[in-house]
Write a protein that holds these residues in place. Structure first.
Motif, mmCIF file in Angstrom:
data_model
loop_
_atom_site.group_PDB
_atom_site.id
_atom_site.type_symbol
_atom_site.label_atom_id
_atom_site.label_comp_id
_atom_site.label_asym_id
_atom_site.label_seq_id
_atom_site.Cartn_x
_atom_site.Cartn_y
_atom_site.Cartn_z
ATOM 1 N N PRO A 103 0.662 -1.208 0.070
ATOM 2 C CA PRO A 103 -0.048 -0.011 0.079
ATOM 3 C C PRO A 103 0.814 1.212 -0.069
ATOM 4 O O PRO A 103 1.791 1.225 0.811
ATOM 5 C CB PRO A 103 -0.786 -0.261 1.496
ATOM 6 N N ILE A 104 0.508 2.139 -0.919
ATOM 7 C CA ILE A 104 0.979 3.378 -0.888
ATOM 8 C C ILE A 104 0.313 4.396 -0.135
ATOM 9 O O ILE A 104 1.078 5.402 0.636
ATOM 10 C CB ILE A 104 1.046 4.010 -2.221
ATOM 11 N N SER A 105 -1.262 4.420 -0.049
ATOM 12 C CA SER A 105 -1.668 5.266 0.908
ATOM 13 C C SER A 105 -3.159 4.878 1.140
ATOM 14 O O SER A 105 -3.628 3.737 0.210
ATOM 15 C CB SER A 105 -2.128 6.525 -0.116
ATOM 16 N N SER A 106 -3.652 5.265 2.142
ATOM 17 C CA SER A 106 -5.224 4.681 2.402
ATOM 18 C C SER A 106 -5.973 6.007 2.874
ATOM 19 O O SER A 106 -5.452 6.631 3.743
ATOM 20 C CB SER A 106 -5.225 3.645 3.156
ATOM 21 N N ASN A 107 -7.026 6.153 2.405
ATOM 22 C CA ASN A 107 -7.881 7.288 2.926
ATOM 23 C C ASN A 107 -9.438 6.781 2.714
ATOM 24 O O ASN A 107 -9.950 6.363 2.131
ATOM 25 C CB ASN A 107 -7.861 8.240 1.778
ATOM 26 N N THR A 108 -9.923 7.345 4.228
ATOM 27 C CA THR A 108 -11.488 6.998 4.240
ATOM 28 C C THR A 108 -12.335 8.219 4.426
ATOM 29 O O THR A 108 -11.672 9.101 4.862
ATOM 30 C CB THR A 108 -11.698 6.192 5.529
ATOM 31 N N ILE A 109 -13.235 8.299 3.408
ATOM 32 C CA ILE A 109 -14.236 9.405 3.612
ATOM 33 C C ILE A 109 -15.509 9.029 4.176
ATOM 34 O O ILE A 109 -16.032 8.084 3.906
ATOM 35 C CB ILE A 109 -14.477 10.143 2.511
ATOM 36 N N GLU A 110 -16.092 9.872 5.059
ATOM 37 C CA GLU A 110 -17.245 9.727 5.493
ATOM 38 C C GLU A 110 -18.391 10.270 4.682
ATOM 39 O O GLU A 110 -18.102 11.163 3.665
ATOM 40 C CB GLU A 110 -17.610 10.168 6.940
ATOM 41 N N ILE A 111 -19.474 9.177 4.097
ATOM 42 C CA ILE A 111 -20.745 9.587 3.402
ATOM 43 C C ILE A 111 -21.943 9.836 4.402
ATOM 44 O O ILE A 111 -22.179 8.905 5.138
ATOM 45 C CB ILE A 111 -20.875 8.700 2.231
ATOM 46 N N ASN A 112 -22.794 10.336 4.163
ATOM 47 C CA ASN A 112 -24.123 10.587 4.918
ATOM 48 C C ASN A 112 -25.293 10.457 3.831
ATOM 49 O O ASN A 112 -26.275 10.746 4.122
ATOM 50 C CB ASN A 112 -24.131 12.054 5.389
ATOM 51 N N THR A 113 -25.047 9.560 2.860
ATOM 52 C CA THR A 113 -26.198 9.081 2.071
ATOM 53 C C THR A 113 -26.069 7.631 1.812
ATOM 54 O O THR A 113 -25.062 7.037 1.745
ATOM 55 C CB THR A 113 -26.145 9.793 0.798
ATOM 56 N N THR A 114 -27.067 6.964 1.430
ATOM 57 C CA THR A 114 -26.898 5.662 1.119
ATOM 58 C C THR A 114 -27.822 5.581 -0.516
ATOM 59 O O THR A 114 -27.725 4.608 -1.233
ATOM 60 C CB THR A 114 -27.967 4.485 1.833
ATOM 61 N N ALA A 115 -28.278 6.820 -0.980
ATOM 62 C CA ALA A 115 -28.743 7.016 -2.180
ATOM 63 C C ALA A 115 -27.717 6.789 -3.343
ATOM 64 O O ALA A 115 -26.732 7.358 -3.353
ATOM 65 C CB ALA A 115 -29.357 8.383 -2.434
ATOM 66 N N TYR A 116 -28.057 5.812 -4.326
ATOM 67 C CA TYR A 116 -27.204 5.543 -5.537
ATOM 68 C C TYR A 116 -26.759 6.815 -6.143
ATOM 69 O O TYR A 116 -25.590 6.949 -6.598
ATOM 70 C CB TYR A 116 -27.669 4.444 -6.325
ATOM 71 N N SER A 117 -27.985 7.701 -6.321
ATOM 72 C CA SER A 117 -27.708 8.760 -7.382
ATOM 73 C C SER A 117 -26.649 9.778 -6.541
ATOM 74 O O SER A 117 -25.902 10.580 -7.100
ATOM 75 C CB SER A 117 -28.991 9.485 -7.402
ATOM 76 N N GLU A 118 -26.452 9.740 -5.219
ATOM 77 C CA GLU A 118 -25.506 10.791 -4.684
ATOM 78 C C GLU A 118 -24.122 9.883 -4.359
ATOM 79 O O GLU A 118 -23.216 10.553 -4.230
ATOM 80 C CB GLU A 118 -25.997 11.078 -3.625
ATOM 81 N N THR A 119 -24.272 8.721 -4.329
ATOM 82 C CA THR A 119 -22.967 7.970 -4.150
ATOM 83 C C THR A 119 -22.212 7.863 -5.402
ATOM 84 O O THR A 119 -20.852 7.784 -5.341
ATOM 85 C CB THR A 119 -23.213 6.374 -3.472
ATOM 86 N N LEU A 120 -22.658 7.706 -6.391
ATOM 87 C CA LEU A 120 -21.931 7.435 -7.641
ATOM 88 C C LEU A 120 -21.156 8.849 -8.021
ATOM 89 O O LEU A 120 -19.944 8.541 -8.329
ATOM 90 C CB LEU A 120 -22.819 7.217 -8.890
ATOM 91 N N PRO A 121 -21.577 9.917 -7.929
ATOM 92 C CA PRO A 121 -20.549 11.087 -8.165
ATOM 93 C C PRO A 121 -19.676 11.281 -7.370
ATOM 94 O O PRO A 121 -18.465 11.543 -7.849
ATOM 95 C CB PRO A 121 -21.593 12.321 -8.032
ATOM 96 N N ILE A 122 -19.647 10.785 -6.071
ATOM 97 C CA ILE A 122 -18.574 10.753 -5.010
ATOM 98 C C ILE A 122 -17.563 9.798 -5.601
ATOM 99 O O ILE A 122 -16.261 10.213 -5.470
ATOM 100 C CB ILE A 122 -19.060 10.221 -3.818
ATOM 101 N N LEU A 123 -17.983 8.602 -5.899
ATOM 102 C CA LEU A 123 -16.728 7.626 -6.425
ATOM 103 C C LEU A 123 -16.101 7.971 -7.818
ATOM 104 O O LEU A 123 -14.975 8.049 -7.763
ATOM 105 C CB LEU A 123 -17.613 6.541 -6.712
ATOM 106 N N ILE A 124 -16.940 8.923 -8.659
ATOM 107 C CA ILE A 124 -16.237 9.206 -9.881
ATOM 108 C C ILE A 124 -15.623 10.279 -9.637
ATOM 109 O O ILE A 124 -14.062 10.398 -9.995
ATOM 110 C CB ILE A 124 -17.425 9.722 -10.647
ATOM 111 N N ASP A 125 -15.423 11.200 -8.894
ATOM 112 C CA ASP A 125 -14.801 12.400 -8.385
ATOM 113 C C ASP A 125 -13.589 11.804 -7.737
ATOM 114 O O ASP A 125 -12.177 12.387 -8.376
ATOM 115 C CB ASP A 125 -15.486 13.297 -7.723
#
Length: 394
Positions: A103-125
């Motif tokens: 491993p070179i790096s590991s980063n965890t981000i918190e998400i406050n949604t379970t909606a697919y329409s909101e999760t997908l853009p987070i993953l893409i970005d």
């Protein structure tokens, strides 16, 4: 008899050679020829191609004897990078490793949604940021594997994620349209099992790994591949009924194994009993250290129900190695000994029962390793978890 054209045979030979180089870490051309049973001419031609592609490197070892210094071959870990993503309830963990699985790096981000329409853009970005950051390396990001805490079909469609309430989601297709890099979708328990096989248990081809955190998942490796069942949904052992007409489960049944033997079930019960909303492992450890009898009773009950399910898994699959991934088991003294004492059936057979040495890193490491496997196009990887650099960086 297996036959094929020259290009197919060359690809097979290349796969064999890369797999052996990765396995050995450092190996000479002569030893590579012996280990693979390929001619020296074949080895020379393939190695020349791999050197030109920048996938492997040469180095001379210190050599005190008379004669020529041996030239050793190794995979160039920095030639490219794998991105493993653990998509879990409330958080997404991104782990980047080199081609050696370090491993070179590991980063965890918190998400406050379970909606697919909101999760997908987070993953893409996030993925696009990684691609840009590492684009100047020879191969950049070589592949991306996303761990899903739910049912994933053989064609990588997300059939169901209980805590997200996702049904029949084609995340792979939606991401690949935006990203332009190969995306692989896999069940998280399968990736934990893959990590155990790739990084630790190199000599087994029959391994089960039970993850006991938010529920119970069972990853199964048989003959160096995942055992998936007909549609790909095998391994949902957490929904095996161990207490008829027991606690109601979100799946619709009552008395499911994970309602009694997952860490989440213990946390839930303790939170209700002690009126503590955000309970942590530190709370549990403190109470154990203080000799809290109720906590010890809860742990004994956890192990009791865990053993019931494990007995069933052992009798069903007759594993060589059975790995348990649980922080509770690492915390509670003599937990493996207690489990073994409960597995007293004369027909239960297994070679090894142990607690994971990788721990909660297993899912993301398995995701990185699977991306590397696909990129290198090899049947299986043997990587080294004991590498000090890996432990220090992760």
């Amino acid at each position: 008899m297996v036959t094929g054209d020259a290009a197919y045979i060359k690809r097979i030979n290349r796969s064999i050679i890369i797999q052996e180089i990765v396995k050995e870490g450092l190996i000479s051309r002569a030893d590579l020829s012996k280990a693979t049973a390929l001619t020296r001419a074949t080895i020379s031609a393939q190695v020349a191609d791999l050197l030109e592609e920048g996938l492997i490197v040469e180095q001379q070892l210190e050599y005190n004897s008379v004669g020529r210094k041996p030239i050793m071959l190794s995979l160039d870990g920095s030639a490219g990078y794998a991105l493993g993503i653990d998509l879990d309830f409330g958080k997404i963990t991104f782990t980047l490793s080199n081609l050696l699985g370090i491993p070179i790096s590991s980063n965890t981000i918190e998400i406050n949604t379970t909606a697919y329409s909101e999760t997908l853009p987070i993953l893409i970005d996030q993925i696009k940021n990684y691609i840009v950051e590492w684009k100047d390396n020879r191969y950049g990001i070589v592949g991306i594997v996303i761990a899903i805490h739910g049912l994933v079909s053989k064609d990588e469609i997300i059939h169901y994620v209980p805590r997200f309430d996702w049904n029949d989601i084609n995340l792979k297709n939606d991401l690949e349209k935006e990203i332009g890099i190969d995306i692989y979708i896999e069940n998280n328990a399968n990736l934990c099992a893959f990590a155990e096989r790739v990084f630790v248990h190199h000599s087994t081809d029959n391994l089960l790994c039970a993850t006991l955190y938010s529920g119970i998942g069972l990853g199964m490796m048989r003959n160096n591949d995942f055992f998936r069942g007909h549609n790909g949904y095998a391994g949902e052992a957490g929904h095996m009924i161990v207490v008829p007409e027991g606690k109601q489960c979100e799946c619709g049944n009552k008395g499911c194994w994970e309602k009694y033997a997952s860490e989440a079930s213990v946390f839930k019960q303790l939170s209700e009993d002690r009126k503590i909303k955000n309970m942590t492992y530190e709370h549990i450890q403190k109470w154990l250290d203080e000799g809290d009898e109720d906590i010890h009773d809860k742990m004994e009950q956890f192990i009791y129900y865990l053993s019931i399910g494990l007995n069933n898994m052992i009798n069903l699959y007759n594993p060589d190695v059975l790995v348990l991934d649980s922080e509770f088991l690492r915390m509670y003294p003599n937990s493996i000994h207690k489990i073994r004492e409960n597995l007293h059936s004369s027909i239960s057979h297994y070679q090894e029962l142990l607690i994971s040495s990788i721990g909660d890193k297993a899912c993301s490491l398995g995701a990185c390793a699977l991306a590397i496997k696909h990129f290198l196009d090899v049947p299986i990887l043997n990587l080294n978890f004991e590498n000090q650099a890996l432990q220090d960086e992760f």
